[in-house]
Design an enzyme around this catalytic site. Structure first.
Site, PDB file in Angstrom:
ATOM      1  N   ASN A   9      67.695 176.587  86.142  1.00  0.00           N
ATOM      2  CA  ASN A   9      69.207 176.777  85.427  1.00  0.00           C
ATOM      3  C   ASN A   9      67.915 177.113  84.460  1.00  0.00           C
ATOM      4  O   ASN A   9      67.630 176.324  83.892  1.00  0.00           O
ATOM      5  CB  ASN A   9      69.738 176.003  85.305  1.00  0.00           C
ATOM      6  CG  ASN A   9      70.295 176.247  83.644  1.00  0.00           C
ATOM      7  OD1 ASN A   9      70.375 177.354  83.290  1.00  0.00           O
ATOM      8  ND2 ASN A   9      71.343 175.130  83.459  1.00  0.00           N
ATOM      9  N   TRP A  10      67.259 178.301  84.419  1.00  0.00           N
ATOM     10  CA  TRP A  10      66.324 178.934  83.075  1.00  0.00           C
ATOM     11  C   TRP A  10      67.055 178.902  82.005  1.00  0.00           C
ATOM     12  O   TRP A  10      66.155 178.713  80.727  1.00  0.00           O
ATOM     13  CB  TRP A  10      66.151 180.159  83.148  1.00  0.00           C
ATOM     14  CG  TRP A  10      64.932 180.005  84.556  1.00  0.00           C
ATOM     15  CD1 TRP A  10      65.323 179.848  85.722  1.00  0.00           C
ATOM     16  CD2 TRP A  10      65.271 181.919  84.763  1.00  0.00           C
ATOM     17  NE1 TRP A  10      64.542 180.262  86.545  1.00  0.00           N
ATOM     18  CE2 TRP A  10      64.213 181.573  86.294  1.00  0.00           C
ATOM     19  CE3 TRP A  10      64.303 183.072  85.002  1.00  0.00           C
ATOM     20  CZ2 TRP A  10      62.960 182.356  87.233  1.00  0.00           C
ATOM     21  CZ3 TRP A  10      63.318 183.619  85.494  1.00  0.00           C
ATOM     22  CH2 TRP A  10      63.011 183.804  86.569  1.00  0.00           C
ATOM     23  N   LYS A  11      67.574 178.801  82.072  1.00  0.00           N
ATOM     24  CA  LYS A  11      69.111 178.408  80.013  1.00  0.00           C
ATOM     25  C   LYS A  11      68.521 179.536  79.329  1.00  0.00           C
ATOM     26  O   LYS A  11      68.087 180.273  79.759  1.00  0.00           O
ATOM     27  CB  LYS A  11      68.987 177.008  79.652  1.00  0.00           C
ATOM     28  CG  LYS A  11      69.041 176.128  80.344  1.00  0.00           C
ATOM     29  CD  LYS A  11      68.837 174.443  80.150  1.00  0.00           C
ATOM     30  CE  LYS A  11      69.271 173.488  80.812  1.00  0.00           C
ATOM     31  NZ  LYS A  11      69.632 172.462  80.477  1.00  0.00           N
ATOM     32  N   HIS A  96      78.989 174.623  82.117  1.00  0.00           N
ATOM     33  CA  HIS A  96      77.488 173.526  82.183  1.00  0.00           C
ATOM     34  C   HIS A  96      77.617 172.294  80.807  1.00  0.00           C
ATOM     35  O   HIS A  96      78.126 173.133  79.778  1.00  0.00           O
ATOM     36  CB  HIS A  96      76.614 174.041  81.889  1.00  0.00           C
ATOM     37  CG  HIS A  96      75.324 173.613  81.474  1.00  0.00           C
ATOM     38  ND1 HIS A  96      74.851 173.385  80.618  1.00  0.00           N
ATOM     39  CD2 HIS A  96      74.364 172.999  82.742  1.00  0.00           C
ATOM     40  CE1 HIS A  96      72.946 172.455  80.753  1.00  0.00           C
ATOM     41  NE2 HIS A  96      73.504 172.265  82.107  1.00  0.00           N
ATOM     42  N   GLU A  98      76.207 172.338  78.295  1.00  0.00           N
ATOM     43  CA  GLU A  98      75.850 172.598  77.220  1.00  0.00           C
ATOM     44  C   GLU A  98      76.776 174.227  77.076  1.00  0.00           C
ATOM     45  O   GLU A  98      77.073 173.744  75.270  1.00  0.00           O
ATOM     46  CB  GLU A  98      74.179 173.490  77.352  1.00  0.00           C
ATOM     47  CG  GLU A  98      73.946 171.900  77.510  1.00  0.00           C
ATOM     48  CD  GLU A  98      72.189 172.420  78.268  1.00  0.00           C
ATOM     49  OE1 GLU A  98      71.222 173.314  78.385  1.00  0.00           O
ATOM     50  OE2 GLU A  98      71.215 171.810  78.317  1.00  0.00           O
ATOM     51  N   GLU A 168      76.569 166.290  86.431  1.00  0.00           N
ATOM     52  CA  GLU A 168      75.255 166.098  85.543  1.00  0.00           C
ATOM     53  C   GLU A 168      75.772 165.160  84.540  1.00  0.00           C
ATOM     54  O   GLU A 168      76.247 165.881  83.752  1.00  0.00           O
ATOM     55  CB  GLU A 168      75.087 168.059  85.533  1.00  0.00           C
ATOM     56  CG  GLU A 168      74.476 168.495  85.823  1.00  0.00           C
ATOM     57  CD  GLU A 168      73.518 169.541  85.569  1.00  0.00           C
ATOM     58  OE1 GLU A 168      73.067 170.318  85.959  1.00  0.00           O
ATOM     59  OE2 GLU A 168      74.251 170.165  84.536  1.00  0.00           O
ATOM     60  N   GLY A 174      68.012 167.317  80.251  1.00  0.00           N
ATOM     61  CA  GLY A 174      66.676 167.749  79.013  1.00  0.00           C
ATOM     62  C   GLY A 174      66.072 165.945  78.035  1.00  0.00           C
ATOM     63  O   GLY A 174      65.508 166.018  77.036  1.00  0.00           O
ATOM     64  N   SER A 214      67.432 166.077  84.169  1.00  0.00           N
ATOM     65  CA  SER A 214      65.894 166.073  84.276  1.00  0.00           C
ATOM     66  C   SER A 214      64.992 165.402  86.352  1.00  0.00           C
ATOM     67  O   SER A 214      64.192 165.022  86.056  1.00  0.00           O
ATOM     68  CB  SER A 214      65.708 164.184  83.305  1.00  0.00           C
ATOM     69  OG  SER A 214      65.968 164.803  82.529  1.00  0.00           O
ATOM     70  N   GLY A 235      66.616 172.052  85.285  1.00  0.00           N
ATOM     71  CA  GLY A 235      66.409 172.872  84.161  1.00  0.00           C
ATOM     72  C   GLY A 235      65.079 172.596  83.925  1.00  0.00           C
ATOM     73  O   GLY A 235      64.367 173.606  84.144  1.00  0.00           O
ATOM     74  N   GLY A 236      64.528 171.808  83.757  1.00  0.00           N
ATOM     75  CA  GLY A 236      62.919 172.361  83.103  1.00  0.00           C
ATOM     76  C   GLY A 236      62.912 172.639  83.481  1.00  0.00           C
ATOM     77  O   GLY A 236      61.167 173.721  84.013  1.00  0.00           O
TER      78      GLY A 236
END
Ligand code: PGA
Length: 252
Positions: A9-11, A96, A98, A168, A174, A214, A235-236
Protein backbone atom coordinates in the site's frame (compact mmCIF):
# COMPACT_ATOMS: atom_id res chain seq x y z
CA UNK A 1 -4.34 -24.48 1.52
CA UNK A 2 -4.82 -20.74 1.24
CA UNK A 3 -2.19 -18.94 -0.79
CA UNK A 4 -0.39 -15.90 0.56
CA UNK A 5 -1.17 -12.38 -0.58
CA UNK A 6 1.50 -9.73 -0.13
CA UNK A 7 0.16 -6.28 -0.92
CA UNK A 8 2.06 -3.01 -1.00
CA UNK A 9 0.00 0.00 0.00
CA UNK A 10 1.95 2.98 -1.27
CA UNK A 11 -0.49 5.46 0.29
CA UNK A 12 0.03 9.06 -0.95
CA UNK A 13 3.57 8.43 -2.17
CA UNK A 14 5.24 8.29 -5.58
CA UNK A 15 4.40 10.38 -8.62
CA UNK A 16 4.38 8.61 -12.00
CA UNK A 17 8.14 8.74 -12.45
CA UNK A 18 8.86 7.49 -8.93
CA UNK A 19 6.23 4.78 -9.29
CA UNK A 20 7.80 3.47 -12.48
CA UNK A 21 11.23 3.53 -10.93
CA UNK A 22 10.01 1.49 -7.98
CA UNK A 23 8.24 -1.18 -10.04
CA UNK A 24 11.21 -1.39 -12.39
CA UNK A 25 13.38 -2.42 -9.46
CA UNK A 26 11.37 -5.49 -8.55
CA UNK A 27 9.72 -6.37 -11.84
CA UNK A 28 12.56 -8.59 -13.01
CA UNK A 29 12.43 -10.57 -9.76
CA UNK A 30 8.77 -11.39 -10.35
CA UNK A 31 9.85 -14.37 -12.46
CA UNK A 32 10.74 -16.06 -9.18
CA UNK A 33 7.34 -15.41 -7.60
CA UNK A 34 5.51 -18.72 -7.53
CA UNK A 35 1.88 -19.74 -7.36
CA UNK A 36 1.84 -19.86 -3.60
CA UNK A 37 2.17 -16.11 -3.33
CA UNK A 38 0.22 -13.35 -5.02
CA UNK A 39 2.03 -10.03 -5.15
CA UNK A 40 0.05 -6.85 -5.39
CA UNK A 41 0.96 -3.17 -5.52
CA UNK A 42 -1.50 -0.38 -4.76
CA UNK A 43 -0.16 2.92 -6.11
CA UNK A 44 -2.04 6.21 -5.90
CA UNK A 45 -4.73 6.73 -8.56
CA UNK A 46 -2.49 8.95 -10.68
CA UNK A 47 0.07 6.17 -11.13
CA UNK A 48 -2.30 3.23 -11.60
CA UNK A 49 -2.37 3.30 -15.37
CA UNK A 50 1.37 3.73 -15.88
CA UNK A 51 2.18 1.02 -13.34
CA UNK A 52 -0.32 -1.31 -14.93
CA UNK A 53 1.23 -0.78 -18.36
CA UNK A 54 4.72 -1.27 -16.96
CA UNK A 55 3.70 -4.54 -15.31
CA UNK A 56 2.11 -6.10 -18.39
CA UNK A 57 3.32 -9.68 -18.68
CA UNK A 58 4.71 -9.71 -15.13
CA UNK A 59 3.48 -11.69 -12.19
CA UNK A 60 2.45 -8.66 -10.11
CA UNK A 61 -1.11 -7.44 -9.74
CA UNK A 62 -2.35 -3.93 -9.19
CA UNK A 63 -4.90 -2.55 -6.81
CA UNK A 64 -6.42 0.79 -5.86
CA UNK A 65 -6.38 2.26 -2.35
CA UNK A 66 -10.02 3.31 -2.30
CA UNK A 67 -13.04 3.86 -4.55
CA UNK A 68 -16.60 5.16 -4.46
CA UNK A 69 -19.52 2.76 -4.37
CA UNK A 70 -21.56 4.43 -7.12
CA UNK A 71 -21.00 3.67 -10.83
CA UNK A 72 -20.90 7.31 -11.86
CA UNK A 73 -22.42 10.67 -11.14
CA UNK A 74 -21.95 13.99 -9.42
CA UNK A 75 -19.32 12.95 -6.87
CA UNK A 76 -16.51 15.43 -7.37
CA UNK A 77 -13.12 13.96 -6.71
CA UNK A 78 -14.23 10.34 -6.57
CA UNK A 79 -13.31 7.29 -8.66
CA UNK A 80 -15.85 4.59 -9.49
CA UNK A 81 -15.53 0.81 -9.55
CA UNK A 82 -16.20 0.78 -13.32
CA UNK A 83 -13.32 3.17 -13.92
CA UNK A 84 -11.02 0.87 -11.97
CA UNK A 85 -12.34 -2.27 -13.61
CA UNK A 86 -11.93 -0.85 -17.10
CA UNK A 87 -8.36 0.03 -16.30
CA UNK A 88 -7.61 -3.56 -15.30
CA UNK A 89 -7.44 -3.03 -11.56
CA UNK A 90 -8.01 -6.36 -9.79
CA UNK A 91 -8.00 -5.39 -6.12
CA UNK A 92 -9.13 -2.46 -4.01
CA UNK A 93 -8.36 -1.59 -0.39
CA UNK A 94 -11.54 -0.63 1.46
CA UNK A 95 -11.93 0.98 4.86
CA UNK A 96 -8.26 1.55 5.63
CA UNK A 97 -7.96 3.10 9.09
CA UNK A 98 -6.51 6.28 7.56
CA UNK A 99 -9.67 6.62 5.46
CA UNK A 100 -11.77 6.01 8.55
CA UNK A 101 -9.73 8.48 10.60
CA UNK A 102 -9.26 11.35 8.15
CA UNK A 103 -11.95 10.97 5.48
CA UNK A 104 -15.10 10.00 7.31
CA UNK A 105 -15.14 6.42 6.12
CA UNK A 106 -17.72 4.58 8.21
CA UNK A 107 -18.88 0.98 8.43
CA UNK A 108 -21.89 1.73 6.25
CA UNK A 109 -19.82 3.08 3.34
CA UNK A 110 -17.33 0.25 3.78
CA UNK A 111 -20.19 -2.22 3.32
CA UNK A 112 -21.47 -0.39 0.22
CA UNK A 113 -17.98 -0.31 -1.28
CA UNK A 114 -17.48 -4.01 -0.67
CA UNK A 115 -20.71 -4.78 -2.49
CA UNK A 116 -19.79 -2.48 -5.38
CA UNK A 117 -16.32 -4.01 -5.75
CA UNK A 118 -17.74 -7.53 -5.77
CA UNK A 119 -20.33 -6.53 -8.36
CA UNK A 120 -17.50 -5.58 -10.70
CA UNK A 121 -15.32 -8.52 -9.82
CA UNK A 122 -12.72 -6.45 -8.09
CA UNK A 123 -11.35 -8.22 -5.01
CA UNK A 124 -11.82 -6.02 -1.95
CA UNK A 125 -9.30 -5.98 0.88
CA UNK A 126 -11.29 -4.75 3.85
CA UNK A 127 -9.30 -3.31 6.74
CA UNK A 128 -10.32 -3.70 10.36
CA UNK A 129 -8.47 -3.01 13.57
CA UNK A 130 -8.64 -1.44 17.00
CA UNK A 131 -7.02 1.68 18.44
CA UNK A 132 -4.50 1.53 21.27
CA UNK A 133 -7.11 2.79 23.73
CA UNK A 134 -9.53 0.05 22.68
CA UNK A 135 -6.82 -2.58 23.17
CA UNK A 136 -5.91 -1.17 26.57
CA UNK A 137 -9.58 -1.29 27.53
CA UNK A 138 -9.70 -4.92 26.47
CA UNK A 139 -12.35 -4.30 23.84
CA UNK A 140 -10.23 -5.07 20.77
CA UNK A 141 -12.14 -8.21 19.84
CA UNK A 142 -15.52 -6.59 20.29
CA UNK A 143 -14.37 -3.66 18.13
CA UNK A 144 -13.09 -5.85 15.33
CA UNK A 145 -16.13 -8.13 15.42
CA UNK A 146 -18.38 -5.13 15.09
CA UNK A 147 -16.42 -3.91 12.05
CA UNK A 148 -16.56 -7.37 10.47
CA UNK A 149 -20.28 -7.84 11.05
CA UNK A 150 -21.07 -4.44 9.55
CA UNK A 151 -18.68 -4.83 6.62
CA UNK A 152 -20.16 -8.20 5.60
CA UNK A 153 -23.81 -7.18 6.11
CA UNK A 154 -26.04 -8.67 3.39
CA UNK A 155 -23.15 -10.02 1.38
CA UNK A 156 -24.03 -13.48 0.23
CA UNK A 157 -22.00 -16.59 0.80
CA UNK A 158 -20.25 -16.95 -2.54
CA UNK A 159 -19.25 -13.33 -2.64
CA UNK A 160 -18.07 -13.31 0.96
CA UNK A 161 -15.46 -15.95 0.12
CA UNK A 162 -13.76 -13.59 -2.30
CA UNK A 163 -13.18 -10.85 0.26
CA UNK A 164 -9.74 -10.43 1.80
CA UNK A 165 -9.64 -9.16 5.38
CA UNK A 166 -6.65 -7.15 6.59
CA UNK A 167 -6.27 -7.02 10.35
CA UNK A 168 -4.46 -3.77 10.99
CA UNK A 169 -4.25 -2.67 14.61
CA UNK A 170 -4.20 1.12 14.32
CA UNK A 171 -1.49 1.45 16.96
CA UNK A 172 0.86 -0.57 14.76
CA UNK A 173 0.40 1.37 11.51
CA UNK A 174 3.39 3.48 10.57
CA UNK A 175 4.58 3.47 14.17
CA UNK A 176 7.30 0.85 13.91
CA UNK A 177 5.38 -1.00 16.62
CA UNK A 178 4.21 -4.40 15.39
CA UNK A 179 1.70 -6.65 17.05
CA UNK A 180 3.48 -9.78 18.26
CA UNK A 181 2.94 -12.70 15.96
CA UNK A 182 0.76 -14.24 18.65
CA UNK A 183 -1.42 -11.13 18.99
CA UNK A 184 -1.75 -10.96 15.20
CA UNK A 185 -2.56 -14.65 14.83
CA UNK A 186 -5.03 -14.63 17.74
CA UNK A 187 -6.97 -11.84 16.13
CA UNK A 188 -6.84 -13.47 12.68
CA UNK A 189 -8.21 -16.68 14.20
CA UNK A 190 -10.88 -14.67 16.01
CA UNK A 191 -11.87 -12.94 12.74
CA UNK A 192 -12.15 -16.37 11.15
CA UNK A 193 -14.47 -17.47 13.95
CA UNK A 194 -16.62 -14.36 13.41
CA UNK A 195 -16.87 -15.20 9.70
CA UNK A 196 -17.82 -18.78 10.60
CA UNK A 197 -20.56 -17.42 12.84
CA UNK A 198 -21.96 -15.21 10.07
CA UNK A 199 -21.57 -17.79 7.29
CA UNK A 200 -20.07 -21.19 7.96
CA UNK A 201 -16.75 -22.87 8.50
CA UNK A 202 -16.11 -23.35 4.81
CA UNK A 203 -16.33 -19.62 4.11
CA UNK A 204 -14.20 -18.92 7.18
CA UNK A 205 -11.50 -21.32 6.00
CA UNK A 206 -11.53 -19.92 2.46
CA UNK A 207 -11.18 -16.25 3.30
CA UNK A 208 -7.67 -14.79 3.26
CA UNK A 209 -6.70 -12.77 6.32
CA UNK A 210 -3.70 -10.49 6.13
CA UNK A 211 -1.86 -8.72 8.91
CA UNK A 212 -0.82 -5.11 8.47
CA UNK A 213 1.08 -2.66 10.67
CA UNK A 214 4.83 -2.02 10.46
CA UNK A 215 5.57 -5.25 8.61
CA UNK A 216 9.15 -5.24 7.32
CA UNK A 217 11.93 -7.54 6.19
CA UNK A 218 12.89 -8.33 9.77
CA UNK A 219 9.55 -9.29 11.27
CA UNK A 220 7.77 -10.70 8.20
CA UNK A 221 9.09 -14.22 8.58
CA UNK A 222 7.54 -14.79 11.97
CA UNK A 223 4.27 -13.07 11.15
CA UNK A 224 3.80 -14.89 7.86
CA UNK A 225 4.44 -18.24 9.49
CA UNK A 226 1.36 -18.01 11.67
CA UNK A 227 -1.41 -20.44 10.90
CA UNK A 228 -4.23 -17.97 10.42
CA UNK A 229 -2.27 -15.24 8.66
CA UNK A 230 -2.39 -15.44 4.89
CA UNK A 231 -0.24 -12.52 3.95
CA UNK A 232 0.57 -8.92 4.73
CA UNK A 233 -0.63 -5.46 3.85
CA UNK A 234 2.58 -3.50 3.82
CA UNK A 235 2.83 0.28 3.93
CA UNK A 236 6.22 1.90 4.51
CA UNK A 237 8.31 -1.14 3.65
CA UNK A 238 6.59 -1.54 0.28
CA UNK A 239 8.20 1.72 -0.85
CA UNK A 240 11.62 0.08 -0.78
CA UNK A 241 12.09 -2.66 -3.35
CA UNK A 242 14.59 -4.70 -1.33
CA UNK A 243 12.43 -4.67 1.83
CA UNK A 244 9.31 -5.57 -0.13
CA UNK A 245 11.14 -8.42 -1.84
CA UNK A 246 12.36 -9.76 1.50
CA UNK A 247 8.77 -9.90 2.72
CA UNK A 248 7.64 -11.63 -0.49
CA UNK A 249 10.40 -14.20 -0.16
CA UNK A 250 9.30 -15.08 3.37
CA UNK A 251 5.78 -15.65 2.08
CA UNK A 252 6.92 -18.31 -0.36
P1 PGA B 1 2.78 0.39 7.63
O1 PGA B 1 1.32 0.57 6.98
O2 PGA B 1 3.31 -0.91 7.09
O3 PGA B 1 3.57 1.57 7.16
O4 PGA B 1 2.60 0.35 9.09
C1 PGA B 1 0.46 -0.50 6.85
C2 PGA B 1 -0.86 -0.02 6.29
O5 PGA B 1 -1.28 1.08 6.64
O6 PGA B 1 -1.50 -0.70 5.48
Amino acid sequence: MREKLIAGNWKMNNDIEESLKLVESFKSMSKDFDDRVTVLVCPPFTSLFSVKEALKGYNIKIGAQNMHYEDKGAYTGEVSPIMLKNMGVEYVIIGHSERRQYFNEVDESVNKKLKAALEYDIIPIVCVGETLVQREQGIEKETVKNQIVKAFENIEHNNAKKIVVAYEPIWAIGTGKTATSKEANDMAAYIRSCIAEIYDNQVAQTIAIQYGGSVNGNNANEILNQEDIDGALVGGASLKADEFLKIINYAK
